[in-house]
Design an enzyme around this catalytic site. Structure first.
Site, PDB file in Angstrom:
ATOM      1  N   LYS A 106       0.818  -1.220   0.000  1.00 20.36           N
ATOM      2  CA  LYS A 106       0.000   0.000   0.000  1.00 20.36           C
ATOM      3  C   LYS A 106       0.846   1.263   0.000  1.00 20.36           C
ATOM      4  O   LYS A 106       0.418   2.287  -0.531  1.00 20.36           O
ATOM      5  CB  LYS A 106      -0.971  -0.001   1.189  1.00 20.36           C
ATOM      6  N   LYS A 135      -5.192  -9.088  -5.955  1.00 21.77           N
ATOM      7  CA  LYS A 135      -6.503  -9.348  -5.361  1.00 21.77           C
ATOM      8  C   LYS A 135      -7.533  -8.310  -5.835  1.00 21.77           C
ATOM      9  O   LYS A 135      -7.162  -7.175  -6.158  1.00 21.77           O
ATOM     10  CB  LYS A 135      -6.417  -9.382  -3.831  1.00 21.77           C
ATOM     11  N   LYS A 171     -11.095  -2.547  -3.668  1.00 24.47           N
ATOM     12  CA  LYS A 171     -11.911  -1.343  -3.875  1.00 24.47           C
ATOM     13  C   LYS A 171     -11.099  -0.243  -4.517  1.00 24.47           C
ATOM     14  O   LYS A 171     -11.614   0.571  -5.261  1.00 24.47           O
ATOM     15  CB  LYS A 171     -12.404  -0.806  -2.521  1.00 24.47           C
TER      16      LYS A 171
HETATM   17  N1  AQP Z   1     -10.107  -9.898  -2.925  1.00 22.13           N
HETATM   18  C1  AQP Z   1     -10.461 -10.371  -1.761  1.00 22.13           C
HETATM   19  N2  AQP Z   1     -10.662 -11.696  -1.601  1.00 22.13           N
HETATM   20  C2  AQP Z   1     -11.046 -12.206  -0.394  1.00 22.13           C
HETATM   21  N3  AQP Z   1     -11.245 -11.450   0.699  1.00 22.13           N
HETATM   22  C3  AQP Z   1     -11.052 -10.126   0.580  1.00 22.13           C
HETATM   23  N4  AQP Z   1     -11.171  -9.116   1.456  1.00 22.13           N
HETATM   24  C4  AQP Z   1     -10.864  -7.948   0.835  1.00 22.13           C
HETATM   25  N5  AQP Z   1     -10.549  -8.173  -0.445  1.00 22.13           N
HETATM   26  C5  AQP Z   1     -10.651  -9.511  -0.634  1.00 22.13           C
HETATM   27  C6  AQP Z   1     -11.568  -9.286   2.834  1.00 22.13           C
HETATM   28  O1  AQP Z   1     -12.633  -8.391   3.113  1.00 22.13           O
HETATM   29  C7  AQP Z   1     -12.513  -7.939   4.461  1.00 22.13           C
HETATM   30  C8  AQP Z   1     -12.604  -6.453   4.476  1.00 22.13           C
HETATM   31  O2  AQP Z   1     -11.502  -5.907   3.784  1.00 22.13           O
HETATM   32  P1  AQP Z   1     -11.240  -4.355   3.869  1.00 22.13           P
HETATM   33  O3  AQP Z   1     -12.134  -3.669   2.925  1.00 22.13           O
HETATM   34  O4  AQP Z   1     -11.311  -3.914   5.247  1.00 22.13           O
HETATM   35  O5  AQP Z   1      -9.756  -4.187   3.479  1.00 22.13           O
HETATM   36  P2  AQP Z   1      -8.927  -4.637   2.266  1.00 22.13           P
HETATM   37  O6  AQP Z   1      -8.514  -6.055   2.436  1.00 22.13           O
HETATM   38  O7  AQP Z   1      -7.831  -3.636   2.163  1.00 22.13           O
HETATM   39  O8  AQP Z   1      -9.941  -4.526   1.034  1.00 22.13           O
HETATM   40  P3  AQP Z   1      -9.736  -3.805  -0.309  1.00 22.13           P
HETATM   41  O9  AQP Z   1     -10.902  -4.013  -1.182  1.00 22.13           O
HETATM   42  O10 AQP Z   1      -8.410  -4.157  -0.895  1.00 22.13           O
HETATM   43  O11 AQP Z   1      -9.784  -2.285   0.129  1.00 22.13           O
HETATM   44  P4  AQP Z   1      -8.818  -1.142  -0.258  1.00 22.13           P
HETATM   45  O12 AQP Z   1      -8.696  -1.177  -1.745  1.00 22.13           O
HETATM   46  O13 AQP Z   1      -9.517   0.080   0.262  1.00 22.13           O
HETATM   47  O14 AQP Z   1      -7.533  -1.412   0.430  1.00 22.13           O
HETATM   48  C9  AQP Z   1     -11.199  -8.471   5.012  1.00 22.13           C
HETATM   49  O15 AQP Z   1     -11.474  -9.611   5.803  1.00 22.13           O
HETATM   50  C10 AQP Z   1     -10.445  -8.863   3.795  1.00 22.13           C
HETATM   51  O16 AQP Z   1      -9.571  -9.938   4.059  1.00 22.13           O
END
Ligand code: AQP
Length: 334
Positions: A114, A198, A201
Site C-alpha cells: 500500500k 486481489k 476497492k
Molecule cells: N479480494 C479479496 N478476496 C477475499 N477477501 C477479501 N477481502 C478484501 N478483499 C478480498 C476481505 O474483506 C474484508 C474487508 O476488507 P477491507 O475492505 O477492510 O480491506 P482490504 O482487504 O484492504 O480490502 P480492499 O478491497 O483491498 O480495500 P482497499 O482497496 O480500500 O484497500 C477483510 O477480511 C479482507 O480480508
C-alpha cells in the site's frame, strides 16, 4: 483462559463493497452468527490511514453498514458499530504500540504494497495499522477472526502482540490468541483483469471487480470483458495454475454454485471459457443483484442506519470499558 468463543472482524469504509469482500468476509460473517457471539466493526480509523474525503467517508460508513445488513448480518444477533465511536480502540492501540516491535511491523507485506515505492510519504498510521487491528480484536478478547487470506499476516501479528502482552504483564492467558477463520473454498478473490492481484476497492479500473451494487448489465459486461484464455478449459488443475485469471473465474463459480472445485473443473473441462462465463454471469446476477437492491433500499433510510450504529456502539462500549479497566490496571495506569 475464558473458553467463551467470540468473533470480531472489521471492514474498511473505503468505497463500494465488492465480490472479494462478500465471498472472503461477509458470507463468513453471516454464517458465524448462528454459532457464536459476533462483533462486526466498520473500521473508519483504518480507512483514514490513506486520505479520505470527509463527506465520502461519512457516506461510505453508511454504505458499508447497508452492505453488512443486505448480506444478512442481523443487528439483533450481532453487534455492529463504527470503530471511531468506541474510544477504547485507540486507547488500547497506544498501549499495544508500546508492546509491538518495529521488527514485526517491518515484515508486514500489506504496508509494502500500500505504501508503494516511496515509503517516506506513507502515513505513520498506515505503518502502525496492524497494531490498531490487534487492539480492535483484543479489546473484546475475541477468539476468532473471519478474514480473507490477505489479512492472515496481520492476524499472526495480533497473536504475537497478545502473547507478548500476556508475558510482559505476567498474566498468562489474559488475551486469547485469536484464530483466523479463512474461507476454505475461496480465500482470495482476484482481479478480473489481473489474476495475480486481489480484487480491491482501490483498484482504478471498475472492470477489475464486481461491486455488490452492480446492475445485471454491469455484471454481464464485466464478466464478458474478464480476462480468461484462448484455449479450452483444461482438465488438469495444474494447467490451470498457470492461468490465474481463468482459475479465479472457476473458483468464483465453484464457491457461488456451492460445487467443489474438482466437480466444476470436471464439468467444464474441454469447453470454451464463454460457456463458463455464461454460467458464471447467471449465478452472479442471482446472487449479487438482490444484495445490491437491498443496499439501495436501506440507504434510503439513513436515520434507521444511524440508529443501528448507535445501539451497536453502546453494546460494544460496555464490553470495551470492562476489559480496558483491567488492562489499565495490568499496565500500571492509574
Ligand atoms: N479480494 C479479496 N478476496 C477475499 N477477501 C477479501 N477481502 C478484501 N478483499 C478480498 C476481505 O474483506 C474484508 C474487508 O476488507 P477491507 O475492505 O477492510 O480491506 P482490504 O482487504 O484492504 O480490502 P480492499 O478491497 O483491498 O480495500 P482497499 O482497496 O480500500 O484497500 C477483510 O477480511 C479482507 O480480508
Amino acid at each position: 483462559m475464558s473458553k467463551k468463543k467470540l468473533v470480531f472482524s472489521g471492514v474498511q469504509p473505503t468505497g463500494n463493497l465488492h465480490l472479494g469482500n462478500y465471498l472472503g468476509a461477509l458470507k463468513n460473517f453471516v454464517s458465524l452468527q448462528k454459532e457464536m457471539k459476533c462483533i462486526y466493526c466498520i473500521v473508519d480509523l483504518h480507512a483514514i490511514t490513506i486520505y479520505q474525503k470527509p463527506d465520502e467517508l461519512r457516506t461510505n460508513v453508511l454504505e458499508t453498514l447497508a452492505g453488512f445488513l443486505a448480506a444478512g448480518i442481523d443487528p439483533d444477533k450481532s453487534i455492529i458499530f463504527n470503530q471511531s465511536s468506541v474510544s477504547g480502540h485507540t486507547e488500547l492501540a497506544w498501549i499495544l504500540n508500546c508492546v509491538s516491535r518495529m521488527g514485526w511491523l517491518n515484515r508486514m507485506t500489506q504496508f509494502k504494497d500500500k505504501a508503494g515505492p516511496d515509503k517516506e510519504k506513507a502515513s505513520v498510521g498506515l505503518y502502525i495499522y496492524p497494531n490498531l487491528m490487534a487492539a480492535d480484536i483484543l479489546l473484546y478478547k475475541a477468539t476468532h477472526v473471519p478474514v480473507g487470506a490477505d489479512q492472515k499476516q496481520h492476524l499472526e501479528l495480533s497473536r504475537d502482540i497478545a502473547q507478548k502482552f500476556n508475558n510482559d504483564f505476567n498474566c498468562k492467558d489474559f488475551f486469547p490468541l485469536p484464530e483466523p477463520l479463512i474461507s476454505k473454498n475461496i480465500s482470495r478473490v482476484m482481479s478480473l483483469r489481473d489474476g495475480t492481484k486481489k480484487m480491491s476497492k482501490s483498484e482504478e479500473s471498475d472492470f477489475s471487480r464486481i461491486n455488490l451494487k452492480d446492475s445485471a448489465d454491469q455484471i454481464i459486461k464485466k464478466i464478458k470483458k474478464a480476462k480468461s484464455d484462448s484455449e479450452p478449459i483444461p482438465e488438469n488443475p495444474q494447467e490451470l495454475e498457470k492461468k490465474p485469471e481463468a482459475l479465479n473465474l472457476i473458483k468464483i463459480y465453484s464457491d457461488i454454485s456451492k460445487n467443489s472445485f474438482d466437480k466444476v473443473l470436471k464439468e467444464m473441462a474441454g469447453k470454451e471459457y464463454s460457456f463458463l462465463k455464461t454460467n458464471l454471469t447467471e449465478i452472479l446476477i442471482n446472487e449479487i443483484t438482490p444484495v445490491g437492491k437491498e443496499i439501495n433500499k436501506l440507504l434510503a433510510d439513513k436515520s434507521h442506519l444511524k440508529q443501528i450504529l448507535k445501539k451497536g456502539k453502546e453494546k460494544a462500549n460496555i464490553i470495551a470499558e470492562e476489559n480496558l479497566k483491567i488492562i489499565r490496571e495490568k499496565v500500571g495506569l492509574i
